[in-house]
Every structure is written in structure tokens, then in C-alpha cells.
Design a protein around this motif. Structure first.
Motif, PDB file in Angstrom:
ATOM      1  N   PRO A   1       0.817  -1.217   0.000  1.00 28.09           N
ATOM      2  CA  PRO A   1       0.000   0.000   0.000  1.00 28.09           C
ATOM      3  C   PRO A   1       0.848   1.263   0.000  1.00 28.09           C
ATOM      4  CG  PRO A   1      -0.783  -1.530   1.677  1.00 28.09           C
ATOM      5  CD  PRO A   1       0.410  -2.155   1.034  1.00 28.09           C
ATOM      6  N   LYS A   2       1.943   1.240   0.774  1.00 31.74           N
ATOM      7  CA  LYS A   2       2.725   2.461   0.931  1.00 31.74           C
ATOM      8  C   LYS A   2       3.401   2.867  -0.376  1.00 31.74           C
ATOM      9  CE  LYS A   2       6.829   0.107   2.729  1.00 31.74           C
ATOM     10  NZ  LYS A   2       8.027   0.546   2.034  1.00 31.74           N
TER      11      LYS A   2
ATOM     12  N   PHE B   1     -10.910   6.403   6.025  1.00 30.43           N
ATOM     13  CA  PHE B   1     -11.636   5.211   6.473  1.00 30.43           C
ATOM     14  C   PHE B   1     -12.969   5.580   7.096  1.00 30.43           C
ATOM     15  CE2 PHE B   1      -7.359   3.827   6.049  1.00 30.43           C
ATOM     16  CZ  PHE B   1      -7.437   2.488   5.742  1.00 30.43           C
TER      17      PHE B   1
ATOM     18  N   GLY C   1      -9.757   5.976  11.398  1.00 22.59           N
ATOM     19  CA  GLY C   1      -8.426   5.447  11.663  1.00 22.59           C
ATOM     20  C   GLY C   1      -7.445   6.496  12.142  1.00 22.59           C
TER      21      GLY C   1
ATOM     22  N   TYR D   1      -4.898   8.247  14.807  1.00 27.06           N
ATOM     23  CA  TYR D   1      -3.993   7.688  15.813  1.00 27.06           C
ATOM     24  C   TYR D   1      -4.300   8.328  17.154  1.00 27.06           C
ATOM     25  CZ  TYR D   1      -1.878   6.808  11.307  1.00 27.06           C
ATOM     26  OH  TYR D   1      -1.684   6.432  10.005  1.00 27.06           O
TER      27      TYR D   1
ATOM     28  N   THR E   1      -3.069   8.313  20.056  1.00 27.15           N
ATOM     29  CA  THR E   1      -2.033   8.830  20.956  1.00 27.15           C
ATOM     30  C   THR E   1      -1.405  10.115  20.426  1.00 27.15           C
ATOM     31  OG1 THR E   1      -0.512   7.324  19.866  1.00 27.15           O
ATOM     32  CG2 THR E   1      -1.432   6.612  21.969  1.00 27.15           C
TER      33      THR E   1
ATOM     34  N   PHE F   1       1.819  12.841  10.183  1.00 29.38           N
ATOM     35  CA  PHE F   1       2.364  11.471  10.159  1.00 29.38           C
ATOM     36  C   PHE F   1       2.762  10.982   8.766  1.00 29.38           C
ATOM     37  CE2 PHE F   1       1.976   6.820  10.442  1.00 29.38           C
ATOM     38  CZ  PHE F   1       2.902   6.587  11.450  1.00 29.38           C
TER      39      PHE F   1
ATOM     40  N   ARG G   1      -5.396  14.579   6.655  1.00 31.16           N
ATOM     41  CA  ARG G   1      -4.284  13.637   6.599  1.00 31.16           C
ATOM     42  C   ARG G   1      -4.152  13.060   5.191  1.00 31.16           C
ATOM     43  NH1 ARG G   1      -4.575   8.722  10.645  1.00 31.16           N
ATOM     44  NH2 ARG G   1      -6.034   8.071   9.045  1.00 31.16           N
TER      45      ARG G   1
ATOM     46  N   PHE H   1       6.628 -12.059  11.634  1.00 41.35           N
ATOM     47  CA  PHE H   1       6.076 -11.614  12.923  1.00 41.35           C
ATOM     48  C   PHE H   1       5.976 -12.778  13.901  1.00 41.35           C
ATOM     49  CE2 PHE H   1       4.778  -7.651  10.955  1.00 41.35           C
ATOM     50  CZ  PHE H   1       4.786  -6.770  12.017  1.00 41.35           C
TER      51      PHE H   1
ATOM     52  N   LEU I   1      -6.797   1.278  11.933  1.00 37.36           N
ATOM     53  CA  LEU I   1      -5.656   2.030  12.420  1.00 37.36           C
ATOM     54  C   LEU I   1      -4.381   1.608  11.701  1.00 37.36           C
ATOM     55  CD1 LEU I   1      -5.849   4.159  14.498  1.00 37.36           C
ATOM     56  CD2 LEU I   1      -4.984   2.583  16.183  1.00 37.36           C
TER      57      LEU I   1
ATOM     58  N   SER J   1      -4.703   2.545   7.971  1.00 37.87           N
ATOM     59  CA  SER J   1      -4.441   3.931   7.566  1.00 37.87           C
ATOM     60  C   SER J   1      -2.961   4.232   7.685  1.00 37.87           C
ATOM     61  CB  SER J   1      -5.300   4.945   8.325  1.00 37.87           C
ATOM     62  OG  SER J   1      -5.405   4.649   9.653  1.00 37.87           O
ATOM     63  N   ALA J   2      -2.277   3.617   8.663  1.00 34.70           N
ATOM     64  CA  ALA J   2      -0.832   3.835   8.755  1.00 34.70           C
ATOM     65  C   ALA J   2      -0.138   3.316   7.501  1.00 34.70           C
ATOM     66  CB  ALA J   2      -0.276   3.137   9.988  1.00 34.70           C
ATOM     67  N   MET J   3      -0.618   2.177   6.996  1.00 34.66           N
ATOM     68  CA  MET J   3       0.026   1.632   5.799  1.00 34.66           C
ATOM     69  C   MET J   3      -0.268   2.491   4.579  1.00 34.66           C
ATOM     70  SD  MET J   3       0.167  -2.427   6.368  1.00 34.66           S
ATOM     71  CE  MET J   3      -1.336  -2.779   5.604  1.00 34.66           C
TER      72      MET J   3
ATOM     73  N   CYS K   1       3.549   3.573   5.849  1.00 34.99           N
ATOM     74  CA  CYS K   1       4.293   2.675   6.714  1.00 34.99           C
ATOM     75  C   CYS K   1       4.352   1.277   6.110  1.00 34.99           C
ATOM     76  CB  CYS K   1       3.615   2.556   8.077  1.00 34.99           C
ATOM     77  SG  CYS K   1       3.688   4.043   9.049  1.00 34.99           S
TER      78      CYS K   1
ATOM     79  N   PHE L   1       5.622  -3.472   9.599  1.00 37.54           N
ATOM     80  CA  PHE L   1       6.333  -3.382  10.868  1.00 37.54           C
ATOM     81  C   PHE L   1       6.321  -1.957  11.420  1.00 37.54           C
ATOM     82  CE2 PHE L   1      10.080  -2.988  13.570  1.00 37.54           C
ATOM     83  CZ  PHE L   1       9.820  -4.008  14.456  1.00 37.54           C
ATOM     84  N   GLN L   2       6.476  -0.974  10.514  1.00 40.57           N
ATOM     85  CA  GLN L   2       6.413   0.418  10.987  1.00 40.57           C
ATOM     86  C   GLN L   2       5.041   0.739  11.568  1.00 40.57           C
ATOM     87  OE1 GLN L   2       7.691   2.145   7.286  1.00 40.57           O
ATOM     88  NE2 GLN L   2       9.462   3.085   8.273  1.00 40.57           N
TER      89      GLN L   2
ATOM     90  N   PHE M   1       3.056  -1.321  12.962  1.00 38.60           N
ATOM     91  CA  PHE M   1       3.018  -2.007  14.257  1.00 38.60           C
ATOM     92  C   PHE M   1       3.736  -1.183  15.319  1.00 38.60           C
ATOM     93  CE2 PHE M   1       5.445  -4.951  17.005  1.00 38.60           C
ATOM     94  CZ  PHE M   1       4.393  -5.517  17.700  1.00 38.60           C
TER      95      PHE M   1
ATOM     96  N   HIS N   1       4.918   2.163  15.230  1.00 41.37           N
ATOM     97  CA  HIS N   1       4.594   3.577  15.451  1.00 41.37           C
ATOM     98  C   HIS N   1       3.139   3.806  15.833  1.00 41.37           C
ATOM     99  CE1 HIS N   1       8.496   4.815  14.200  1.00 41.37           C
ATOM    100  NE2 HIS N   1       8.375   4.265  13.007  1.00 41.37           N
ATOM    101  N   VAL N   2       2.264   2.936  15.381  1.00 38.08           N
ATOM    102  CA  VAL N   2       0.839   3.216  15.557  1.00 38.08           C
ATOM    103  C   VAL N   2       0.179   2.233  16.524  1.00 38.08           C
ATOM    104  CG1 VAL N   2      -1.363   3.254  14.363  1.00 38.08           C
ATOM    105  CG2 VAL N   2       0.636   4.322  13.336  1.00 38.08           C
TER     106      VAL N   2
ATOM    107  N   PRO O   1       1.896   2.097  20.535  1.00 35.72           N
ATOM    108  CA  PRO O   1       1.491   3.176  21.440  1.00 35.72           C
ATOM    109  C   PRO O   1       0.056   3.020  21.961  1.00 35.72           C
ATOM    110  CG  PRO O   1       2.569   4.074  19.508  1.00 35.72           C
ATOM    111  CD  PRO O   1       2.405   2.621  19.251  1.00 35.72           C
ATOM    112  N   VAL O   2      -0.817   2.448  21.140  1.00 36.13           N
ATOM    113  CA  VAL O   2      -2.201   2.263  21.559  1.00 36.13           C
ATOM    114  C   VAL O   2      -2.320   1.047  22.475  1.00 36.13           C
ATOM    115  CG1 VAL O   2      -4.543   1.952  20.713  1.00 36.13           C
ATOM    116  CG2 VAL O   2      -2.897   3.211  19.355  1.00 36.13           C
TER     117      VAL O   2
END
Lengths: 352, 342, 294
Positions: free
Chosen positions: A72-73, A81, A85, A87, A89, A98, A146, B9, C185, C188-190, C194, C197-198, C200, C202-203, C206-207
Motif C-alpha cells: 500500500p505504501k 476510512f 483510523g 492515531y 495517541t 504522520f 491527513r 512476525f 488504524l 491507515s498507517a500503511m 508505513c 512493521f512500521q 506495528f 509507530h501506531v 502506542p495504543v
């Protein structure tokens, strides 16, 4: 900025078919809406484009390059979403920043780009807050910010409005429309809400059970539904569908008799017409007892029992009637649609 | 998640489990069909002025060489499983022929070491599991009726028996029920027998171990039931009230069905935990009166002569036992999963 | 706060419930208080043949030491018998086990919670079977190979074994925690750029802190409370606290040795008390996490 091409795209889980051999070309800068009931494969299609789901068969091309094997990246896509989605924190500012951070965009640009994105969606006063301290609409805007902060080739939006209340939905819808007008980024938008589809889309793709039912502009979809599924799904109320028979250019069903289908072949058909195309009269093509009567405000909706089907007819708001009393309405053949009784496909006949 | 990502993993965790859980199972399986080498005996001739005499002596060197060459020992097949210390087929057949009745038969069979351990382990599991669940439920209902203010401290105290190291918790109880301890003295006074000693009586020892088991497991059941009671659907409870259900009927038709899945879950966990009962027997020095399967393995492994093969055979039987015990749950989970997928 | 009519319980029920609860609280707490008190007496008072009240008043303690409390049991255990060494070993073992368990467990649990494939289910089922096996049965599988390869007796051996034995439980608990974190979550990071692993790191992590802490508590308890593995796999100089206490018992003939055991039992229990006091909420939520998912 890029166009997207789907060639024979399929997704299967064991024997279950999620998406069946989908072919589609989405032009650069187009706003395309995937519309259908839940489980129709629209979200799966979007997730395959995003790279969150692997395609079982077929190719996905973004800007002419095949992206099937890419993570995806590496596809340069942004996605909003359904539950945003965000974050939890990170502050709003960090949330928006981000994507820049993980994509190793030079630090110096970050602040300016975050601020520009935040200004676009009117979030500048909430930048220090955590997502938990925001309202639903504000969270939705963080997700949008974002997505736009790094100019991706494609935007994907997965039911972004479904968690908002009705009033907010209307204003955010307008905001998304305006945003697309400004950025002109190719956008794919998934929804089950036909009003969103009608208002936002350049083109709508109606899907059911993993199969594309019709692709067209909102007006085409509304005016010339390709089959009984689209006819019964689009419009509020949906198009009336009646079983009956054409014989010698005359449609005949229970409580209904419509002449004037001069070019149509004899045989079993589904007849369709929209509630607003029928007019209450002293006598007409339809004569059936009233089943219910609802005041909508600008008009009344009368439902009559024609055989085993219920038929909606729009009546003037001062229309008086009682449940059980007979009602007559006119509906000319030229405003009717015919569908094949077996396949449900639209039938062409000479009058149109 | 893609297969390759998943593999990376899962690798550390999977390797740890493979090396230190799956391989040891293979290891006990192999060890259980090998017995230690016997010592190599050599005949030597000692000749003196008065003539020669033959004597046998242990050839230390040859013995060591043999042991180094084949550290596993010699292959003996399933004979360890069937010997007197394990399944004891021959002995059971003998008892069957000579026993005067079924009671006598079972009495004699449970004198055999393996069956002795098995019978205690099963009795312990069968009694402690339901008793601790029932106790936990009652405590949970009682705490649920308390004002919010008192609940925290009550939960704190209730957690103690569960959280404390099993060996330590059992020791604390053991010292109290010692003939010179406070509970021991109280029991003597109650029974009117100053000579009463729990340590000397098998039934009392079993009872004490079971009491310890319930004492240490009830808090777990309490916490889970208590959490379950917090999530009883309020709407259903209120509609039951409006439908005219009495207090008991509300418990019977709303609360208990809600707690049923939790009960299955806890029964599973507690069966696993109780089947491995071990530390309290060490703490109570109860080996003479009550042996569990774990303790049986432990006593084979410990001491000067480590009876590795015997321990391995018991281990295999124990593992088989626990798998049989939890198999209904495994099968059910498997079916449930099949339904979800279909 | 007044209870509404519908919730009122009959008087008798309330009395029965309350007295049962009081009884339970005594049963749960009294043994600890009694032993704590007794640990400051001499053996003749703790185990009094004459009168159980001696354990409270301690006439022999006064006679032998001059005060009504004595710390000779603690001195004997910690200094004379070098219980501090066992405590240090325990600390090493527990810290290492918790850290490694959590690292392995979060990675594995995350993978299990995010994989839609059938093998993830099978792995969970297999680890349930592993969880069911009494540790001592595994210990009997370790001994021979560990002797052969000279691995027996060392702290790292015991640590990795405890990590492995903890894994099934850790995996189950963390998987159920991870399942409660919406997939949106990490997705959306991917999308934001990311790798898995990133995302996992970074996002998700922490949660996940609350879940990681709770699972860490249980890993701690499993390692801290273990007897079967540490007793069988560690040499005498590497002994941890629990086997050390058991070894005090083997030599009870010597006068005063029982008091060593009593005082070290209290020493071992004290950290657990603090743990419950500070982390009560996490422990309760951890216990229920597995159950709710069932």
C-alpha cells in the motif's frame, strides 16, 4: 494525478466470490462512486486498489503501471476510512503530519504543509487536541486533512460520512465536493447511500453480489436503469416494478393496463415506472385500492395494492383518500421502462 | 496480512514454542522408549600364589564409553509404559483374577503408583473445578450487591489467594493446619481429639489439598463472574421485570445464560490448572498420602537417581490425559470456527 | 444512594450474603496476616504446642530475645542463608522473562490477530493445547538434552524455557487485546506510508500499552511463581526464591530453619501484595480480556 484501470479484477475467498471479473477505467481527475448494498463487493474493490487486499485474479493499473504486487505504501494512494483510523495517541497536528514523517519528506516542509491542509478543512484551532477530544465531524476532517497533506495520485474514501449525523453529512458532502473541485485528484468513493452517490459522482458504478450492474452518470443511472436491480435500488422511493404481460403492444398486469408499447415483443415482462411519473386522476391505467397514505410535506405518497405488489404514486399534498378506497392514476407508456422477466435486463422498444 | 509478513512476525514466538514445547514432547516420547544402559560387567581373573579365582567387576570405562556413544540408552519399546510403575497391565490382570469384588479391585488398582497418582489428580480436578466456580459465583453475587465504595477493597483482598505463589500460599495454609498451628489446634479442639494430625491421615490430607485448591482458584472465578455481572444486558433485565419475572427467574433466565459462556471458558482453564496440581503437595509434604501425576514425575526426576525414562513415560501419559480432558472444548471450538468460515 | 424498588433485596438474603462475604474475606486475608505476625516470633511461638495464643503474645520470643518481636528469621534467611542471592536471581529471571515474552508475544499476537487465514486459527488452537500441558512434563523432556549439551543449571536456560512456556498464554491474551484495536488504524498507517512493521511499531504499540502492561503483569506472575521449571533446571548457586524456600523445608530438622522459610515466604509475598495494590484494575481487566472473547 493518474488514471486507474481495472482489468478482470476478481476476489475469491474459497468458494465465496467477493468481486467477479471487474473491468473499469477511471479517468484522471474523475470522481467515481462505487454504490451498492452491503456485501456487494464495493469495499473489497477499493481495498484491492489500495493494496490492503490481494486480488485473486486480474490487474490493477495506476497511471499505466501495474501495481498488483506493490505494498500500500508504494502505491501513492491516500485513504479516508469509515471510522477515520486516527492515531489516538497523537495530537491532530501529529496525525496530519504522520504521512510526511514516515515518507521521509524534508522536515522543513512539514509545518507549512500541515497548516495548509488544516486550513483547507478548517481545523487550525484544534491542532493541539487529541482525537478523543474532537466531535465526529472534526475527526472526519482530520482524516481528510491527513489524506490531502501529501498530494497522492488517488484518493480513496470508504463510507466517510456514514458515522456523521444527517445535518453534518450534508455540509461535509459539500466540502468533499468542493475539495475535489479544487484538488482535481482522481477519487474513488464507496457508499451505500444513493444520495451521496448522486450528489458527488461524475460517474456511478452500481454493484451487487460482486458484479457491476451499471456504470454511468448519476442521471443515466436514474433515468435509464440497466436492469431491475438498479431500478429497485436507485431512487427514493425506488422504481415501482410490476409483473405482467405484453400482448399486441399492451401491458397487462393485476389492476394495471397500459397501452402504447407499440414496438415491444409479446411475452412476460417487468414493468417499471417512478412514483413521480404517475399522476392521480379520475380514471387511468392503474386502478387499485389504497394501502397507505403518507404526507411528505411538498406532496403525498399514496401506496396502492396492485396484485401482490405495492405501487407508490406521488399525489398532491392536499390529496384526500382513505385506506381501502380505490385510487386511479395515469401513467403513459413513454414514461415506463420494460425489463426482461427472466434476466431482469432492460428491454429496448421503439418508443424510446 | 501476507503469508511472508505473518511468518516474520510469528517467527520468534513460534520458534520458542517449537524448540521448548514441541521438541520436548518429542524428547519425552523418545526417552520413554529407551532405558538407561546397564553397567558393563567384566569377568577378571585374579591370580595369586595360591591359584586363580574369577570375579566380576564393573568395567567403568566400557560403561562410560557405551553411555557416551548412545546417550539415549537402549531401546526397550513400550515396556516402560506397561511396567509396574505405569500402566501395570500384568499387575492389573493379576488383581482382576484375584480380586474379591469390584471395590476390592479398584482399591488394589489405586495402590499401584500410577493409578494412585491418576486417581488423586482426577478427584482433585473433578472436585476443585466446580467447587471453585460455585464459590466464585456466590462471592461475585455478594460483591455485586455491595455499595460501590466497598467493592475495591473487597476485590483487593479476594485477589490475594489467587495471586500468591502456589508453593507459598500452600505453605502458609500448611503451617496453620499443623498440629501446633492455629487451625490445627482449632480442629483438635473441635474434634475433641488432641492427637488429631492432618499430616497423618490420608482422607484429611486429600480434603486439605482440595480446600487449598478451592481457596486459591475461587478468586479467579469471582473476578470473571463479577466482570460478567457488570455486562448483563440491562434492557433484557428490565424487560424481564416488566414481564413479571421474579428475582429468581431473572437470575435463572437472564443472568445465568449470560454467564454460561464464561463458565465454559473458566472450566477449561481450571481443568488445565487443576490437572497439573503439584506445588501444594510439595508444600504439604503430602507425598506419602497424595500424589498427583505432576508430583509423580517430579519425584522421578529429583533425587540422586534421576529416573528419566520413567518420568518420560508418565509425562506422555499425562499429556495424553489432559488432551483427552480438554478434547470436547477443542472439538467444539473447531466446529464453531468451521461454521464461521462457511 | 437509594436503590429503586425493583432492585430491593429481601432482608434475609442481604444478611446471608453479607455474612458469607465477611467469612470469605477472613478466609482470604487471615492466613497472610497470621503468618506476617508470626514471622516476627521464634519457632516455639509460631508452632506452639502449649497454646495457640502464644503465637500472638509470644512468651518464648520475649524469653529468648528480650523483645516481643524478633527479626532473627529474616536475618537468618537473608544474610545467613544468602536469600538475597536467590532474590537477585529471581529478579534477573523475572525481568528477562517479562521483556522477552512481551517482545515475542506482541509480534506473534499481532500477526495472529491480523491474519484472516485458517492457519492462524490452528496456531491458536495448538498453543491452547500447549497451554494445557503441565510444565513438569516438559521439564522431563528438557533434562536429558540439557545435560548432554551442558545447558543445565544456567539462568539463561531457565529464562528461555519460561519464555516458551509463557508464550501460549501470552499469545492468547495479546491476540484478544489486538483484536480490540480497529484494523482501520494499521491500515491507515500503511496507506500513510508505513510498512507492516512500521505500522506495528509507530501506531499499534502506542495504543497497546494498557494491554501490554496487563499481559506483562501475568508474565511476571508466571515467572515469579514458577516452581517446576526453576527447581529442576537451575543449579544450587543459580537458585531463585521459590526453590530456595523449598530447600529450607528439606532441612527443617535444624531448629530455627522453619522460621527462615516463614520469613522468606513473607518476603516473597510482599512484592505480590504491592503488585495487586497498584495494578488491581489491570489484573482484573486482563483476567476478563480472555473470557469476554471466549
Amino acid at each position: 494525478m493518474a488514471d486507474i484501470q481495472l482489468k478482470g479484477l476478481s476476489k475469491r475467498w474459497g468458494s465465496f466470490i467477493g468481486v467477479k471479473a471487474m473491468d473499469l477505467h477511471i479517468a484522471d481527475g474523475e470522481f467515481l462512486v462505487l454504490l451498492g448494498p452491503s456485501g456487494c463487493g464495493k469495499t473489497t474493490t477499493m481495498r484491492m486498489i489500495a493494496g490492503l487486499e490481494d486480488a485473486t485474479d486480474g490487474d490493477i493499473l495506476i497511471g499505466g503501471a501495474r501495481v498488483n504486487g506493490l505494498e500500500p505504501k508504494d502505491r501513492d494512494i491516500a485513504m479516508v476510512f469509515q471510522s477515520y483510523g486516527l492515531y489516538p495517541t497523537m495530537s491532530v497536528y501529529e496525525n496530519i503530519r504522520f504521512p510526511l514523517k514516515v515518507r521521509k519528506i524534508p522536515q522543513a516542509e512539514h509545518h507549512e504543509r500541515v497548516m495548509r491542509a488544516a486550513t483547507t478543512v478548517e481545523l487550525t484551532e484544534f491542532l493541539d487536541r487529541k482525537p478523543a477530544a474532537l466531535s465526529g465531524g472534526q475527526r472526519q476532517r482530520v482524516a481528510l486533512a491527513r489524506a490531502i497533506v501529501r498530494k497522492p495520485k488517488v484518493f480513496l474514501m470508504d463510507e466517510p460520512l456514514s458515522n456523521l449525523d444527517a445535518k453534518l453529512r450534508v455540509s461535509t458532502r459539500a466540502q468533499i465536493k468542493n475539495l475535489h473541485h479544487e484538488l482535481k485528484t482522481t477519487t474513488i468513493y464507496v457508499t451505500h447511500d444513493q444520495i451521496e452517490a448522486m450528489t458527488l459522482a461524475d460517474r456511478v458504478v452500481v454493484m451487487s453480489k460482486g458484479v457491476v450492474q451499471q456504470v454511468g452518470t448519476p442521471l443515466e443511472i436514474y433515468d435509464r436503469p440497466a436492469n431491475t436491480f438498479v431500478a429497485g435500488f436507485i431512487g427514493n422511493p425506488a422504481m415501482n416494478l410490476l409483473r405482467g404481460e405484453i400482448r399486441g403492444g399492451v401491458f397487462e398486469g393485476r389492476n394495471v393496463r397500459i397501452p402504447g408499447f407499440s414496438g415491444a415483443a409479446d411475452g412476460q415482462v417487468h414493468l417499471g415506472f417512478r412514483a413521480e411519473d404517475a399522476a392521480v386522476a379520475q380514471a387511468g391505467e392503474i386502478a387499485a385500492p389504497i394501502y397507505s397514505l403518507e404526507l411528505l410535506g411538498d406532496a403525498s405518497m399514496a401506496t396502492v395494492q396492485a396484485g401482490e405488489s405495492l405501487v407508490a404514486i406521488k399525489a398532491p399534498k392536499d390529496f384526500q383518500g382513505r385506506i381501502g378506497e380505490p385510487l386511479a392514476a395515469q401513467i403513459p407508456a413513454s414514461l415506463c421502462h420494460l425489463f426482461d422477466a427472466q434476466s431482469g435486463e432492460r428491454l429496448r422498444w421503439s418508443a424510446l | 496480512m501476507k503469508h511472508k509478513t505473518f511468518l516474520w512476525f510469528f517467527l520468534p514466538s513460534g520458534m520458542a514454542m517449537f524448540l521448548f514445547i514441541a521438541m520436548p514432547i518429542v524428547s519425552v516420547l523418545t526417552q520413554s522408549v529407551y532405558a538407561p544402559h546397564e553397567q558393563v560387567i567384566r569377568e577378571v581373573e585374579n591370580c595369586t600364589l595360591f591359584g586363580c579365582s574369577k570375579a566380576t567387576q564393573i568395567d567403568q570405562e566400557a560403561t562410560r564409553a557405551l553411555r557416551d556413544a548412545e546417550p539415549m540408552g537402549r531401546f526397550v519399546g513400550p515396556s516402560i509404559y506397561t511396567d509396574r510403575n505405569h500402566l501395570a497391565f500384568a499387575e492389573i490382570a493379576g488383581i482382576w483374577r484375584n480380586a474379591s469384588g469390584l471395590g476390592d479391585f479398584f482399591g488394589q488398582v489405586t495402590n499401584l503408583p500410577f493409578y494412585d497418582a491418576l486417581s488423586f489428580t482426577l478427584t482433585y480436578t473433578a472436585l476443585v473445578t466446580p467447587l471453585s466456580l460455585a464459590f466464585g459465583l456466590i462471592i461475585a453475587l455478594a460483591v455485586n450487591a455491595l455499595p460501590q465504595l466497598f467493592r475495591g477493597p473487597v476485590i483487593f483482598v479476594s485477589l490475594l489467594p489467587m495471586i500468591v505463589t502456589p508453593l507459598v500460599g500452600a505453605l502458609i495454609l500448611f503451617w496453620m493446619i499443623d498440629a501446633r498451628g492455629v487451625l490445627g489446634a482449632a480442629l483438635q479442639a473441635l474434634a475433641g481429639d488432641p492427637g488429631l494430625s492432618i499430616k497423618a491421615s490420608t482422607p484429611l490430607m486429600w480434603t486439605m489439598l482440595i480446600v487449598y485448591g478451592v481457596w486459591s482458584s475461587a478468586p479467579f472465578a469471582f473476578v470473571i463472574y463479577y466482570a460478567g455481572l457488570q455486562t448483563v444486558p440491562g434492557d433484557t433485565l428490565e424487560s424481564a421485570m416488566i414481564d413479571g419475572a421474579s428475582r429468581w427467574e431473572r437470575i435463572r433466565y437472564v443472568i445465568l445464560p449470560h454467564l454460561l459462556p464464561l463458565t465454559t471458558f473458566m472450566a477449561l482453564i481450571k481443568i488445565m490448572d487443576n490437572f497439573r496440581v503439584f506445588e501444594p503437595i510439595v508444600s504439604f509434604s503430602a507425598g506419602a498420602h497424595a500424589k498427583s501425576l505432576s508430583y509423580f514425575i517430579y519425584s522421578d526426576l529429583g533425587g540422586e537417581t534421576r529416573l528419566l525414562s520413567s518420568a518420560a513415560a508418565t509425562s506422555v501419559l499425562t499429556i495424553a490425559g489432559i488432551i483427552v480432558l480438554i478434547s470436547p472444548v477443542l472439538v467444539r471450538t473447531w466446529h464453531a470456527f468451521g461454521r464461521v468460515r462457511a | 444512594m437509594t436503590t429503586r424498588v425493583a432492585d430491593r433485596r429481601p432482608m434475609i438474603l442481604r444478611v446471608v450474603m453479607s455474612s458469607f462475604l465477611v467469612l470469605w474475606l477472613i478466609v482470604a486475608a487471615f492466613p497472610f496476616l497470621w503468618t506476617l505476625w508470626g514471622s516476627f516470633k521464634v519457632e516455639g511461638d509460631f508452632f506452639s504446642k502449649a497454646d495457640w495464643l502464644n503465637a500472638l503474645t509470644g512468651p518464648l520470643t520475649i524469653a529468648e530475645t528480650g523483645g516481643s518481636f524478633t527479626s532473627s528469621g529474616y536475618y537468618g534467611a537473608w544474610v545467613q542463608e544468602e536469600f538475597w542471592r536467590a532474590a537477585m536471581n529471581s529478579l534477573t529471571v523475572v525481568v528477562c522473562v517479562v521483556c522477552i515474552s512481551l517482545t515475542f508475544g506482541t509480534l506473534g499476537g499481532y500477526a495472529l490477530s491480523r491474519s484472516p487465514y485458517r492457519y492462524a486459527f490452528w496456531l491458536l488452537l495448538i498453543s491452547l493445547v500447549f497451554r494445557a500441558m503441565p510444565p513438569i512434563t516438559l521439564v522431563s523432556g528438557y533434562l536429558l538434552p540439557f545435560f548432554e549439551w551442558n545447558l543445565w543449571g544456567h539462568l539463561p536456560t531457565a529464562i528461555i524455557v519460561l519464555v516458551a512456556i509463557n508464550q501460549p498464554f501470552t499469545l492468547w491474551m495479546l491476540t484478544s487485546f489486538f483484536r480490540n484495536i480497529p484494523k482501520d488504524l494499521d491500515e491507515s498507517a500503511m496507506m500513510d506510508g508505513c510498512s507492516r512493521f512500521q505500522a506495528f511499531r509507530h501506531v499499534i504499540i502506542p495504543v497497546m500499552w494498557p494491554g501490554v502492561i496487563t499481559t506483562g503483569l501475568f508474565s511476571f506472575l508466571l515467572a515469579y511463581n514458577d516452581f517446576a521449571v526453576t527447581a529442576m533446571l537451575l543449579s544450587k548457586e543459580n537458585q531463585t526464591m521459590i526453590p530456595k524456600i523449598a530447600s529450607f523445608l528439606g532441612t527443617t530438622q535444624t531448629k530455627g530453619n522453619v522460621m527462615f522459610a516463614v520469613s522468606s515466604v513473607i518476603s516473597v509475598t510482599a512484592p505480590l501484595f504491592l503488585l495487586v495494590m497498584f495494578f488491581q484494575r489491570q489484573i482484573v481487566s486482563g483476567l476478563t480480556a480472555g473470557a469476554v472473547k471466549g
